[in-house]
Design a protein around this motif. Structure first.
Motif, PDB file in Angstrom:
ATOM      1  N   TRP A 243       0.837  -1.204   0.000  1.00  0.00           N
ATOM      2  CA  TRP A 243       0.000   0.000   0.000  1.00  0.00           C
ATOM      3  C   TRP A 243       0.870   1.252   0.000  1.00  0.00           C
ATOM      4  O   TRP A 243       0.644   2.175  -0.798  1.00  0.00           O
ATOM      5  CB  TRP A 243      -0.924  -0.020   1.222  1.00  0.00           C
ATOM      6  CG  TRP A 243      -1.900   1.116   1.254  1.00  0.00           C
ATOM      7  CD1 TRP A 243      -3.079   1.209   0.558  1.00  0.00           C
ATOM      8  CD2 TRP A 243      -1.786   2.323   2.013  1.00  0.00           C
ATOM      9  NE1 TRP A 243      -3.700   2.398   0.838  1.00  0.00           N
ATOM     10  CE2 TRP A 243      -2.944   3.106   1.728  1.00  0.00           C
ATOM     11  CE3 TRP A 243      -0.835   2.817   2.901  1.00  0.00           C
ATOM     12  CZ2 TRP A 243      -3.141   4.350   2.311  1.00  0.00           C
ATOM     13  CZ3 TRP A 243      -1.032   4.064   3.482  1.00  0.00           C
ATOM     14  CH2 TRP A 243      -2.182   4.817   3.188  1.00  0.00           C
ATOM     15  N   PHE A 244       1.861   1.289   0.880  1.00  0.00           N
ATOM     16  CA  PHE A 244       2.768   2.452   0.913  1.00  0.00           C
ATOM     17  C   PHE A 244       3.576   2.550  -0.382  1.00  0.00           C
ATOM     18  O   PHE A 244       3.825   3.652  -0.889  1.00  0.00           O
ATOM     19  CB  PHE A 244       3.708   2.346   2.115  1.00  0.00           C
ATOM     20  CG  PHE A 244       3.056   2.677   3.424  1.00  0.00           C
ATOM     21  CD1 PHE A 244       2.690   3.987   3.732  1.00  0.00           C
ATOM     22  CD2 PHE A 244       2.786   1.684   4.355  1.00  0.00           C
ATOM     23  CE1 PHE A 244       2.082   4.303   4.939  1.00  0.00           C
ATOM     24  CE2 PHE A 244       2.182   1.985   5.570  1.00  0.00           C
ATOM     25  CZ  PHE A 244       1.822   3.298   5.865  1.00  0.00           C
ATOM     26  N   HIS A 245       3.976   1.400  -0.929  1.00  0.00           N
ATOM     27  CA  HIS A 245       4.736   1.380  -2.177  1.00  0.00           C
ATOM     28  C   HIS A 245       3.903   1.952  -3.326  1.00  0.00           C
ATOM     29  O   HIS A 245       4.390   2.787  -4.112  1.00  0.00           O
ATOM     30  CB  HIS A 245       5.157  -0.063  -2.481  1.00  0.00           C
ATOM     31  CG  HIS A 245       5.860  -0.239  -3.785  1.00  0.00           C
ATOM     32  ND1 HIS A 245       7.099   0.306  -4.057  1.00  0.00           N
ATOM     33  CD2 HIS A 245       5.501  -0.917  -4.918  1.00  0.00           C
ATOM     34  CE1 HIS A 245       7.476  -0.036  -5.285  1.00  0.00           C
ATOM     35  NE2 HIS A 245       6.517  -0.766  -5.821  1.00  0.00           N
ATOM     36  N   ALA A 246       2.648   1.528  -3.418  1.00  0.00           N
ATOM     37  CA  ALA A 246       1.785   2.012  -4.492  1.00  0.00           C
ATOM     38  C   ALA A 246       1.568   3.517  -4.383  1.00  0.00           C
ATOM     39  O   ALA A 246       1.568   4.241  -5.395  1.00  0.00           O
ATOM     40  CB  ALA A 246       0.444   1.269  -4.450  1.00  0.00           C
ATOM     41  N   ARG A 247       1.377   4.016  -3.171  1.00  0.00           N
ATOM     42  CA  ARG A 247       1.196   5.456  -2.982  1.00  0.00           C
ATOM     43  C   ARG A 247       2.459   6.222  -3.372  1.00  0.00           C
ATOM     44  O   ARG A 247       2.386   7.285  -4.002  1.00  0.00           O
ATOM     45  CB  ARG A 247       0.832   5.745  -1.525  1.00  0.00           C
ATOM     46  CG  ARG A 247      -0.615   5.401  -1.170  1.00  0.00           C
ATOM     47  CD  ARG A 247      -0.881   5.692   0.303  1.00  0.00           C
ATOM     48  NE  ARG A 247      -0.645   7.102   0.633  1.00  0.00           N
ATOM     49  CZ  ARG A 247      -1.549   8.072   0.523  1.00  0.00           C
ATOM     50  NH1 ARG A 247      -2.767   7.782   0.072  1.00  0.00           N
ATOM     51  NH2 ARG A 247      -1.262   9.311   0.866  1.00  0.00           N
TER      52      ARG A 247
END
Length: 369
Positions: A239-243
């Protein structure tokens, strides 16, 4: 009727196929023949594996090598990797086109020599773990050494150290290590190593799903909890990577083209051959050897063998059915364990042929009372 149990050739215990009824033995031999024929379809796979894949691997090594260099000079990971991908005219969106930052950040914190030594250390630790794990089934040193050399052949690229920045190599070694150290009553270390593999390359999530499925089937609550926690940590990281990827890319950036369709079992086998030292052998012999190696894992009566076989089949099916050519590097995730299966083939074939060719008959003799 079952055949007599013969003394194992290389193994400490009889293979799974010893003493089978003749019809079942012949069925397994037929399935083995079909697997070998399917493996030979690698001969008809377009030469993209010999031409395009090495070029793609080289481009990936350049991208992430330059990213690590930029991080050593204080750059932000996502800005550095996106710039490197753009410079190489490679896709940058969506987030699946960009590797997780874990490996690059770790490598940037040490020198290039230390990064290569870490890769060697991981490979040697994995080999040592498999040497120890095969001790019970291969008590004699020569067969166990042969199995360890087969494992080394599966991780040859990592041992040669030519692509230190390749995420698939590191994750594949960690998957092999996770399998080797897993014991029925000691599963948390295996789960932790599996989570590390996922945080380096998201393709290792398939391995985690397979392991969690086995834990569920065996009703191993502790292991199920471990894989559940690993899944939550991995999902949060994604999730943090995608953001972060979305924050530094835009609609004009080159997108990653999705799944192109079914490429076939031959493509999967050829990808796996390319990821091992079988790549130096003639393709026909290499395809036959890979087919035998896959089948060999079915002969060992051990829960570990079932997990390895399921992992190999899972990734081969993924490569066969949905993976595009630029994801053929996923074969590196299972390459380290693939060739070990060849050590089980002599006992498996002997037991299957003995059972399939058995012609004994039961004779009933009446005696006077």
């Amino acid at each position: 009727m079952r055949t007599a149990v013969g003394r194992p050739l290389l193994l400490a215990a009889p293979s799974r196929f010893v003493g089978l009824p003749r019809p079942r033995a012949r069925l397994f031999l037929a399935l083995l023949a079909l697997l070998l024929l399917a493996s030979l379809t690698a001969l008809g796979t377009p030469s993209l594996q010999q031409a395009a894949a090495p070029v793609d691997d080289q481009a990936s090594a350049i991208v992430y090598g330059s990213t690590v260099d930029a991080l050593r000079h204080g750059a932000d990971y996502y800005s550095a990797v996106i710039d490197a991908l753009r410079a190489g005219d490679r896709p940058v969106r969506p987030w699946v086109a960009v590797r997780l930052p874990t490996l690059s950040v770790i490598q940037a914190s040490v020198s290039p020599v230390a990064a290569a030594l870490l890769l060697y250390a991981l490979a040697l630790l994995t080999l040592a773990s498999w040497w120890r794990r095969l001790r019970d089934i291969l008590p004699r040193p020569i067969p166990r050494l042969a199995a360890t050399l087969l494992a080394a052949g599966g991780m040859g690229t990592a041992l040669l150290g030519q692509q230190v920045t390749e995420h698939e190599l590191w994750a594949g070694l960690m998957i092999a290590l996770s399998l080797a150290i897993r014991l029925p009553g000691r599963t948390m270390a295996s789960v932790a190593i599996g989570l590390c593999a996922m945080l380096i390359h998201e393709g290792a999530a398939l391995f985690a799903i397979i392991m969690a499925a086995f834990a569920l089937a065996e009703r191993n609550g502790r292991e199920m909890l471990g894989w559940g926690i690993a899944a939550i940590v991995f999902a949060a990281a994604l999730w943090f990577h995608a953001r972060a990827v979305g924050a530094v890319t835009g609609p004009l950036d080159q997108p990653w083209i999705g799944w192109p369709g079914i490429l076939g079992f031959g493509f999967a086998v050829r990808s796996l051959i390319t990821a091992t030292l079988l790549s130096i052998a003639p393709l026909s012999l290499a395809a036959m050897a890979m087919g035998l190696a896959i089948a060999g894992w079915s002969a060992w009566r051990d829960p570990l063998a079932a997990r390895v076989l399921a992992t190999l089949v899972g990734y081969l099916l993924f490569l066969s059915l949905v993976a595009p050519t630029d994801l053929s590097g996923l074969a590196y995730l299972v390459a380290p364990v693939s060739l070990i299966g060849l050590i089980f083939i002599p006992d498996a074939l002997r037991d299957l042929l003995r059972a399939a060719l058995d012609r004994r008959r039961i004779t009933v003799t009446r005696t006077a009372s």
